[in-house]
Enzyme design. Structure first.
Site, mmCIF file in Angstrom:
data_model
loop_
_atom_site.group_PDB
_atom_site.id
_atom_site.type_symbol
_atom_site.label_atom_id
_atom_site.label_comp_id
_atom_site.label_asym_id
_atom_site.label_seq_id
_atom_site.Cartn_x
_atom_site.Cartn_y
_atom_site.Cartn_z
ATOM 1 N N TYR A 146 0.857 -1.183 0.000
ATOM 2 C CA TYR A 146 0.000 0.000 0.000
ATOM 3 C C TYR A 146 0.891 1.228 0.000
ATOM 4 O O TYR A 146 1.812 1.338 0.819
ATOM 5 C CB TYR A 146 -0.892 -0.004 1.255
ATOM 6 C CG TYR A 146 -1.791 1.208 1.391
ATOM 7 C CD1 TYR A 146 -2.888 1.379 0.543
ATOM 8 C CD2 TYR A 146 -1.548 2.168 2.360
ATOM 9 C CE1 TYR A 146 -3.721 2.491 0.674
ATOM 10 C CE2 TYR A 146 -2.382 3.279 2.503
ATOM 11 C CZ TYR A 146 -3.461 3.431 1.648
ATOM 12 O OH TYR A 146 -4.282 4.527 1.783
ATOM 13 N N ASP A 241 9.301 2.442 -0.318
ATOM 14 C CA ASP A 241 8.318 3.146 0.480
ATOM 15 C C ASP A 241 8.575 2.767 1.937
ATOM 16 O O ASP A 241 8.159 1.701 2.400
ATOM 17 C CB ASP A 241 6.906 2.749 0.037
ATOM 18 C CG ASP A 241 5.836 3.477 0.846
ATOM 19 O OD1 ASP A 241 6.162 3.973 1.948
ATOM 20 O OD2 ASP A 241 4.688 3.525 0.390
ATOM 21 N N LYS A 269 4.916 9.088 8.674
ATOM 22 C CA LYS A 269 4.578 8.588 10.015
ATOM 23 C C LYS A 269 5.568 9.072 11.073
ATOM 24 O O LYS A 269 5.439 10.186 11.567
ATOM 25 C CB LYS A 269 4.462 7.063 9.991
ATOM 26 C CG LYS A 269 3.406 6.601 8.964
ATOM 27 C CD LYS A 269 2.748 5.330 9.322
ATOM 28 C CE LYS A 269 1.860 4.774 8.247
ATOM 29 N NZ LYS A 269 0.443 4.967 8.468
HETATM 30 N N1 HOZ Z 1 -0.930 2.856 6.420
HETATM 31 C C1 HOZ Z 1 -1.980 3.023 7.366
HETATM 32 C C2 HOZ Z 1 -2.767 1.769 7.525
HETATM 33 N N2 HOZ Z 1 -2.140 0.645 7.045
HETATM 34 C C3 HOZ Z 1 -2.778 4.195 7.010
HETATM 35 C C4 HOZ Z 1 -3.814 4.500 7.984
HETATM 36 C C5 HOZ Z 1 -5.027 4.978 7.273
HETATM 37 O O1 HOZ Z 1 -5.249 4.570 6.125
HETATM 38 O O2 HOZ Z 1 -5.766 5.709 7.896
#
Ligand code: HOZ
Length: 433
Positions: A146, A241, A269
């Site tokens: 992701y 990433d 983050k």
């Molecule tokens: N990467 C986070 C969850 N895997 C993002 C949190 C979100 O999408 O709010």
């Protein structure tokens, strides 16, 4: 309970009237676990407190940023001081250069940095840069990884899309999705074939070098080196990433831990210390393609925001102290060992993947090495495990496709309680068919 304070349930009902799905990010809706989301009133150290007055040991950590624990006094002070001098200028500040220097010192493959406000922006900019630099359009992406919600990356993505069973998003033109080539994680042969079939057309590879948006999936021996080699052989850009792994699995992220250099790195983050800040960095030759030096456009009113850079600089300073990552490793290893013991005692079949303070507990006896493996785990058992843990005061990510985040504020006391509750939760999960 104070009568004027709503319950989680009524707060969610009210929120749903004015926010789509009651939330501002789908993963917060607890859609995959059949429980109403917990509305958070405050947080301190390793704990979050709900509006109902219940305290939880927190393993979400705002989905990664809170590695120091919540409301760390030095971070709070830095933000307060910065706020008293003005919230935003839309102009250069000294703190931005200071932060860029810290990032460059931490990750040797980064020579220049552009600060942005979210991981999505970082990944979107990285992809555009790879295309602008190479003059090619295709990007290789691993299924289940992701990279935020820019159009090109919403194809076979993890995180909320995995949880909601969405292979990709509506609203992404086919002509854009076609430019993203999908291969399984941990499969070098598939990457080799993608390059062969598209000779001279691939701008680069984007990968979470430790996949952490389908739970935690560890790169197999030689995998990252293989990606590096294939990029070099094909004149393509390697984008790591490290939004989740940067300053998490080591101060210098996966690149330090596994001894490998990317061409472009996405960070987010942790580097924001809990405020909206992210970054894209890389070799000077690539970064100089960005406007105003080069033809690749990227901009942002709140980029390098003074409150965020204040939180970021103090967070990275605190993380640079000796022994920090050893402590995180110790706490996380104790958690892993304890969870294994609890699962064994409960005769629960689980596979635990861990890299540093990132951990996942999958309900399967098989190894989990890619997205397909994660999808074949027992989600019903996860749901029972999750809701039992929550009832007993342990706040996990509400999805079988997300990681556990351990922080420096977790001590033996919290780990011991987690392990004990987990035994009970594993027993209950075992009885779920
Ligand atoms: N990467 C986070 C969850 N895997 C993002 C949190 C979100 O999408 O709010």
């Amino acid at each position: 309970m104070n009568q004027s304070v709503p319950s989680n349930k009524s707060a969610f009902e009210e929120a749903k009237k004015v926010l789509p799905g009651g939330v501002n990010s789908p993963v917060r809706a607890f859609g995959g676990v059949d429980v109403d989301p917990v509305f958070i009133a405050s947080a301190q150290g390793a704990y979050v407190n709900s509006i109902e007055g219940k305290q939880y040991i927190d393993y979400v950590g705002s989905w990664g940023p809170m590695i120091l624990g919540h409301a760390h006094p030095q971070v709070v002070e830095a933000i307060q001081q910065a706020a008293s001098k003005g919230a935003s200028f839309g102009a250069p500040t000294l703190a931005e250069t200071e932060l860029a220097n810290r990032i460059i010192a931490a990750v040797p493959s980064i020579e220049q940095v552009r600060l942005v406000s979210s991981g999505t922006e970082a990944a979107m900019t990285a992809v555009r840069l790879a295309r602008g630099f190479s003059g090619r359009d295709l990007i290789i992406k691993m299924s289940g990884c992701y990279h935020g919600h820019c159009d090109a990356m919403l194809v076979s993505a993890g995180s909320g899309l995995a949880e909601h069973g969405m292979p990709s998003s509506a609203g992404v033109p086919a002509s854009i999705a076609e430019q993203t080539l999908i291969v399984p994680f941990n499969d070098l042969q598939a990457v080799r074939i993608a390059f062969e079939k598209n000779r001279g057309r691939v701008a680069g590879i984007i990968v979470e070098p430790v996949a952490a948006n389908i739970g935690v999936v560890v790169p197999e021996e030689g995998y990252l080196q293989g990606l590096r080699r294939l990029c070099d052989e094909n004149d393509a850009i390697l984008i790591f990433d490290e939004v989740i792994t940067g300053f998490r699995v080591a101060y210098g992220g996966v690149q330090q831990r596994y001894g490998i250099a990317a061409d472009i790195t996405c960070l987010g983050k942790i580097i924001g210390g809990g405020l909206p800040l992210a970054a894209v960095g890389g070799r000077r030759q690539i970064m100089s393609k960005l406007a105003p030096l080069g033809p690749v456009y990227q901009a942002g009113t709140l980029s390098g925001n003074p409150l965020a850079t204040a939180a970021a600089n103090v967070t990275l300073d605190l993380l640079a102290r000796p022994g920090v990552y050893e402590k995180l490793e110790q706490t996380s290893a104790a958690l892993e060992d304890g969870l294994r013991r609890s699962a064994r005692k409960a005769q629960a079949a689980v596979t635990i993947n861990r890299v540093g303070s990132l951990l996942s507990c999958f309900f399967t006896e098989k190894p989990v090495r890619n997205f397909a493996d994660v999808q074949s785990t027992n989600i019903r058992q996860f749901k029972t495990f999750f809701s039992t843990m929550l009832e007993q005061g342990i706040y996990l990510a509400p999805s079988a496709y997300e990681a556990w985040f351990v922080s420096l504020a977790h001590t033996e006391k919290e780990i011991e309680k987690t392990i004990n509750v987990a035994y009970y939760a594993f027993c209950k999960a075992q009885n779920t068919r």
